[in-house]
Design an enzyme around this catalytic site. Structure first.
Site, PDB file in Angstrom:
ATOM      1  N   ASP A  30       0.851  -1.190   0.000  1.00 49.00           N
ATOM      2  CA  ASP A  30       0.000   0.000   0.000  1.00 49.00           C
ATOM      3  C   ASP A  30       0.889   1.243   0.000  1.00 49.00           C
ATOM      4  O   ASP A  30       1.780   1.375   0.847  1.00 49.00           O
ATOM      5  CB  ASP A  30      -0.908  -0.015   1.236  1.00 49.00           C
ATOM      6  CG  ASP A  30      -1.974   1.064   1.168  1.00 49.00           C
ATOM      7  OD1 ASP A  30      -3.096   0.753   0.745  1.00 49.00           O
ATOM      8  OD2 ASP A  30      -1.675   2.216   1.535  1.00 49.00           O
ATOM      9  N   ILE A  31       0.656   2.145  -0.960  1.00 48.87           N
ATOM     10  CA  ILE A  31       1.459   3.365  -1.049  1.00 48.87           C
ATOM     11  C   ILE A  31       1.160   4.241   0.166  1.00 48.87           C
ATOM     12  O   ILE A  31       0.000   4.500   0.495  1.00 48.87           O
ATOM     13  CB  ILE A  31       1.146   4.134  -2.347  1.00 48.87           C
ATOM     14  CG1 ILE A  31       1.498   3.280  -3.564  1.00 48.87           C
ATOM     15  CG2 ILE A  31       1.915   5.462  -2.405  1.00 48.87           C
ATOM     16  CD1 ILE A  31       1.103   3.905  -4.894  1.00 48.87           C
ATOM     17  N   ASN A  40      -2.722  12.935  -4.257  1.00 47.75           N
ATOM     18  CA  ASN A  40      -3.899  13.453  -4.967  1.00 47.75           C
ATOM     19  C   ASN A  40      -4.243  14.867  -4.501  1.00 47.75           C
ATOM     20  O   ASN A  40      -4.557  15.744  -5.314  1.00 47.75           O
ATOM     21  CB  ASN A  40      -5.099  12.534  -4.737  1.00 47.75           C
ATOM     22  CG  ASN A  40      -5.058  11.287  -5.592  1.00 47.75           C
ATOM     23  OD1 ASN A  40      -4.476  11.289  -6.675  1.00 47.75           O
ATOM     24  ND2 ASN A  40      -5.647  10.216  -5.115  1.00 47.75           N
ATOM     25  N   ASP A  84      -2.547   9.199 -10.726  1.00 44.55           N
ATOM     26  CA  ASP A  84      -2.585   8.090 -11.691  1.00 44.55           C
ATOM     27  C   ASP A  84      -1.183   7.756 -12.189  1.00 44.55           C
ATOM     28  O   ASP A  84      -0.830   6.585 -12.378  1.00 44.55           O
ATOM     29  CB  ASP A  84      -3.483   8.455 -12.875  1.00 44.55           C
ATOM     30  CG  ASP A  84      -4.961   8.420 -12.520  1.00 44.55           C
ATOM     31  OD1 ASP A  84      -5.286   7.958 -11.407  1.00 44.55           O
ATOM     32  OD2 ASP A  84      -5.781   8.860 -13.337  1.00 44.55           O
ATOM     33  N   GLU A 136      -4.925   2.398  -4.037  1.00 44.28           N
ATOM     34  CA  GLU A 136      -3.462   2.441  -4.043  1.00 44.28           C
ATOM     35  C   GLU A 136      -2.854   1.176  -3.455  1.00 44.28           C
ATOM     36  O   GLU A 136      -1.676   1.145  -3.098  1.00 44.28           O
ATOM     37  CB  GLU A 136      -2.968   3.666  -3.263  1.00 44.28           C
ATOM     38  CG  GLU A 136      -3.197   3.617  -1.781  1.00 44.28           C
ATOM     39  CD  GLU A 136      -4.548   4.163  -1.341  1.00 44.28           C
ATOM     40  OE1 GLU A 136      -4.661   4.615  -0.193  1.00 44.28           O
ATOM     41  OE2 GLU A 136      -5.500   4.121  -2.149  1.00 44.28           O
TER      42      GLU A 136
END
Length: 316
Positions: free
Chosen positions: A186-187, A194, A203, A229
């Site tokens: 997971d980022i 964002n 993106d 993500e």
């Protein structure tokens, strides 16, 4: 500048209606009930506090194509729903140019999907006479089948295909006592990407991270976009030591990757949860749950790290 494409729209207040009309002068405003009866329409839909996860899901089950205009409160919810449904969304604060870009992405997706559906119908109507006669048709079918397994943004395998393959690995390991490992990645702080740089840059980050994962694992392993993500990797015929080595390869490559927005450079990190197969993992949901718990521990104890949980840890 205003977009003259004809769209269906929904707004709850006059201010938002005016906002949508400024961007889409040809918008045809309808109620939620009327929208649910539509088919294959482009819908610009304002989300507000009355819109719950269940009500949004009911909309997404229709055969329409949605551009949601939301506030920050719906950000996490929309990212969660993106695991199962395709749509695009913008914040009310986004500049008109970014909304235009997101809308064009939706138009392109709609065009491709309708074209593929048309081709699929044409193939069905002539399947008997074309069978064994055209290698081009067979290749096209194979291509469409492969694309149905892929996430449209990252081109990694999608959530549904990942679940099917994980089930296969569990059955194979149960029968033959094979080794394999599952990792969830997971980022870290992706929402800030964002918020600070816009969804298009988000993106770009997702696609770059997906490419880094793909370049860091073997062709026999399977990488997928689990949702939002979050990503998943099935390390086939692999013990825990080699799975950890692969995760560290991803981390090393990511550490050398810079992103740029408006002259500002930034980097990202990720957290991971890893679990090797254990005989007590009786189904897909159980094993994913263990990896997800390991991921949560990585997130809650500092991020930018991995945590391992084994069957002995959770089953005793």
């Amino acid at each position: 500048m205003p977009n003259n494409t004809k769209v269906v729209a929904r707004a709850k207040t006059e201010s938002i209606k005016t906002y949508i009309e400024n961007i889409f002068p040809l918008a045809d405003f309808k109620s939620v009930r009327e929208i649910e009866d539509l088919n294959r329409e482009i819908v610009v839909f304002e989300l507000n506090g009355e819109d719950s996860a269940d009500s949004i899901k009911e909309l997404l089950k229709t055969n329409n194509f949605f551009l949601f205009i939301s506030d920050m409160l719906h950000d996490e919810l929309l990212l969660e729903l993106s695991r199962e449904y395709y749509f695009v969304f913008c914040l009310k604060e986004d500049p008109m140019t970014e909304i235009e870009i997101r809308f064009n992405t939706l138009l392109q997706h709609r065009s491709i999907k309708l074209e593929l559906e048309t081709k699929s119908e044409e193939l069905e109507s002539t399947i008997f006479e074309l069978a064994f006669a055209s290698t081009n048709v067979l290749e096209q079918n194979e291509f469409l089948e492969q694309m149905a397994k892929k996430d449209g943004l990252t081109l990694l395998y999608n959530h549904s295909y990942f679940k099917d393959k994980l089930k296969d690995e569990l059955l194979r390991s149960e029968r033959y006592n094979n080794h394999f490992c599952l990792a969830l990645l997971d980022i870290d702080f992706f929402k800030k990407v964002n918020d600070n740089y816009g969804h298009l840059k988000g993106d770009e980050v997702l696609k770059s991270f997906a490419a880094t994962i793909k370049d860091s694992i073997r062709t026999t392993d399977l990488a997928s976009r689990y949702g939002g993500e979050e990503f998943a990797i099935i390390f086939t015929e692999t013990d825990l030591e080699h799975a950890i080595m692969a995760i560290e390869r991803i981390r090393t490559k990511l550490a050398a990757t810079y992103f740029e927005s408006g002259g500002e450079k930034f980097k990202i990190t990720f957290s991971a949860g890893i679990t090797p197969y254990h005989k007590c993992y009786h189904d897909v949901e159980f094993m994913v749950g263990v990896a997800d718990k390991a991921l949560y521990l990585s997130k809650s104890t500092g991020r930018n790290k991995f945590t391992v949980l084994t069957g002995e840890d959770v089953c005793g």
